[in-house]
Design an enzyme around this catalytic site. Structure first.
Site, mmCIF file in Angstrom:
data_model
loop_
_atom_site.group_PDB
_atom_site.id
_atom_site.type_symbol
_atom_site.label_atom_id
_atom_site.label_comp_id
_atom_site.label_asym_id
_atom_site.label_seq_id
_atom_site.Cartn_x
_atom_site.Cartn_y
_atom_site.Cartn_z
ATOM 1 N N SER A 130 -5.537 -3.001 -34.147
ATOM 2 C CA SER A 130 -4.496 -4.056 -33.685
ATOM 3 C C SER A 130 -4.078 -5.108 -34.954
ATOM 4 C CB SER A 130 -4.975 -4.773 -32.509
ATOM 5 O OG SER A 130 -4.247 -5.943 -32.310
ATOM 6 N N LYS A 185 -8.979 -1.569 -26.398
ATOM 7 C CA LYS A 185 -7.906 -1.871 -26.991
ATOM 8 C C LYS A 185 -6.618 -1.960 -25.768
ATOM 9 C CE LYS A 185 -4.878 -1.889 -30.255
ATOM 10 N NZ LYS A 185 -3.347 -1.586 -29.900
ATOM 11 N N HIS A 188 -6.724 -5.245 -24.643
ATOM 12 C CA HIS A 188 -6.008 -6.104 -25.476
ATOM 13 C C HIS A 188 -4.643 -6.071 -25.423
ATOM 14 C CE1 HIS A 188 -4.123 -6.487 -29.402
ATOM 15 N NE2 HIS A 188 -4.979 -7.059 -29.655
ATOM 16 N N ASN A 189 -3.838 -4.901 -25.059
ATOM 17 C CA ASN A 189 -2.397 -4.681 -25.278
ATOM 18 C C ASN A 189 -2.241 -5.255 -23.935
ATOM 19 O OD1 ASN A 189 -3.089 -3.410 -27.714
ATOM 20 N ND2 ASN A 189 -1.441 -1.992 -27.265
ATOM 21 N N GLU A 192 -1.990 -9.050 -24.305
ATOM 22 C CA GLU A 192 -0.912 -9.295 -25.250
ATOM 23 C C GLU A 192 0.485 -9.349 -24.484
ATOM 24 O OE1 GLU A 192 1.469 -6.343 -28.417
ATOM 25 O OE2 GLU A 192 -0.731 -6.609 -28.719
#
Length: 484
Positions: A130, A185, A188-189, A192
């Site tokens: 990222s 991840k 995480h996205n 986001e």
């Protein structure tokens, strides 16, 4: 240049090129390969010229250029392209060699690929990367998982090229087996998606309801970025609002209001549904992008359905302060929900996730890096078994402090017809999470009435299920009790 390269990177799009340049700048020799070999030629004679980077024009040449155990990192489009390259690579690699997927891959695909590659005597890593193109070049957040024995082989490279935070701590550490790295991840996205939606809702309230210009909003976001809201996304929003088009007007006002997405937010929401975790804010953020894509329908509806016209009559300065509080509290809810999803997945898949360590990995290099991530690490350092971040004293205090302002923002937005789905859903989740009693007792009675799905009683031990013959015609036969 070394006789053999330390690692090869396949895929010379922006992320691949920048990762190669990052690795080389930290002392590693890298082989660059792309299926379209003209890109290799352009890169080695352009940005890579004069550096410890060699081009390869075939799989055989690339593999032959590597020191053992060989490390090949794929920076190609997720999906079939990854499987295709794995099939091309496997016949040329030897026992102990490693294939690394650094793309935005759905974690079940990584689970499958780990098993397949290990069955060939090789090792496999699926890693989230990222930070976008700038992070790839100067130091990203890296979240590796897969074959555990591969970690010590790639650790020196990954931790050296990753972003660093206080004490030169690398924003990279081992996440777990199989698809754990890509799962983290993915979350995480998803966070986001939520952060971006929350910021755009604050922007919309300032623009549509308060009538503020881009320059005025720029000043607000500049101030916010100097306090507890300090983050990469607040920072770039500040800069975007100040950016002028060729005619001197704000460029952001000329951008079409339809958002794209590549699927990682949707994967997060679907995973939450699979795990039975109320990931409401991120789900609303995904649906908000879907609604934005219906531009033509929205234009038609705006002309045919009478809408509430914003007419704010309150204290503008106070409302902006309330908005800051509401945004911060909503962000805390987003992270709390994301962490509950990771905890559920860790239990489901047998991963031993280091939740504080994950927060540390997100403190630098990545898109969601923000000031309070250190507080998440502190929370899990104090209580590794913490079930929800909102129960940690720091987070509890912050959301309770924001309560009045948060409600004022949501109520005012609704009264003025300004949609803020993520911020509102965060408040609704907060209210539901701290409610000792919810109306699910009536819901369960409805299920038992029409489907004999049974229910538990408050005056009986948990785990005992009962069925009522509500109509007198249903008999005593009940459906089995289970949850999906």
């Amino acid at each position: 240049m070394k006789e053999k390269s330390d690692i090869a990177v396949v895929g010379l799009a922006v992320m691949g090129e920048n990762l190669i340049l990052n690795m080389e700048s930290k002392g590693f020799t890298v082989t660059a390969f792309n299926r379209s070999t003209d890109k290799v030629e352009k890169f080695v004679n352009g940005r890579a010229n004069g550096k410890n980077i060699r081009g390869a024009y075939s799989i055989e040449e690339m593999v032959a250029s590597l020191s053992k155990p060989r490390k090949v990192m794929l920076m190609v489009k997720a999906g079939k392209a990854v499987d295709d390259f794995i099939d091309l690579l496997v016949p040329h690699l030897e026992a102990g060699d490693m294939i690394i997927d650094g793309g935005n891959t759905h974690f079940p695909d990584t689970d499958r690929r780990v098993k397949y590659v290990e069955s060939k005597g090789l090792r496999y890593i699926g890693t989230g990367v990222s930070g976008g193109e700038e992070g790839a070049l100067t130091g990203p957040s890296i979240m590796p998982g897969g074959s555990p024995s591969a970690w010590n082989e790639v650790k020196p490279i990954f931790q050296t090229i990753s972003a660093k935070v206080e004490g030169n701590a690398p924003c990279c550490d081992w996440v777990g087996e199989n698809g754990a790295g890509h799962f983290v991840k993915m979350v995480h996205n998803g966070i986001e998606y939520g952060d971006m939606q929350l910021i755009t809702e604050a922007y919309q309230l300032m623009k549509v309801m308060l009538g503020m210009s881009a320059d005025e909003m720029h000043k607000v976001f500049k101030e916010w970025n100097e306090g507890e809201l300090s983050s990469y996304l607040i920072e770039i929003t500040r800069d975007i609002l100040a950016f002028k088009d060729e005619d001197g007007t704000a460029l952001v006002d000329k951008i079409l209001d339809t958002a794209g997405q590549k699927g990682t937010g949707k994967w997060t929401a679907v995973s939450a549904l699979d795990q039975g975790i109320p990931l409401t804010l991120i789900g609303e953020a995904v649906f908000a992008r879907c609604l934005s894509a219906l531009k033509e329908e929205r234009v038609t509806a705006s002309k045919t359905i009478k809408a509430t016209q914003p007419a704010f009559k309150g204290d503008k300065k106070q409302f902006i302060n309330d908005l800051k509080e509401a945004l911060y509290a909503s962000k805390l809810v987003s992270y709390a929900q994301g962490y509950t999803l990771m905890k559920a997945a860790a239990e489901e898949y047998g991963w031993n996730l280091n939740y504080g360590g994950i927060a540390l990995m997100w403190r630098g290099g990545c898109i969601i890096r923000s000031a309070f991530l250190g507080k998440i690490k502190e929370a899990y350092d104090k209580n590794p078994e913490l079930s929800n971040l909102l129960l940690d004293p720091f987070f509890k205090e912050k959301v309770e402090k924001a309560d009045k302002a948060w409600r004022n923002v949501v109520a005012t937005a609704i009264a003025n017809g300004v949609p803020i789905p993520a911020m509102a859903s965060a408040l609704i989740y907060f209210d539901g999470f701290r409610s000792e009693r919810l109306p699910a007792n009536l819901l369960q009675a409805q299920r038992d009435y029409f489907g004999a799905h049974t229910y538990e009683r408050i005056d009986k031990p948990r785990g005992e299920f009962y069925h009522t013959n509500w109509t007198g015609r249903g008999g005593d036969t009940a459906s089995s009790a289970y949850n999906v």
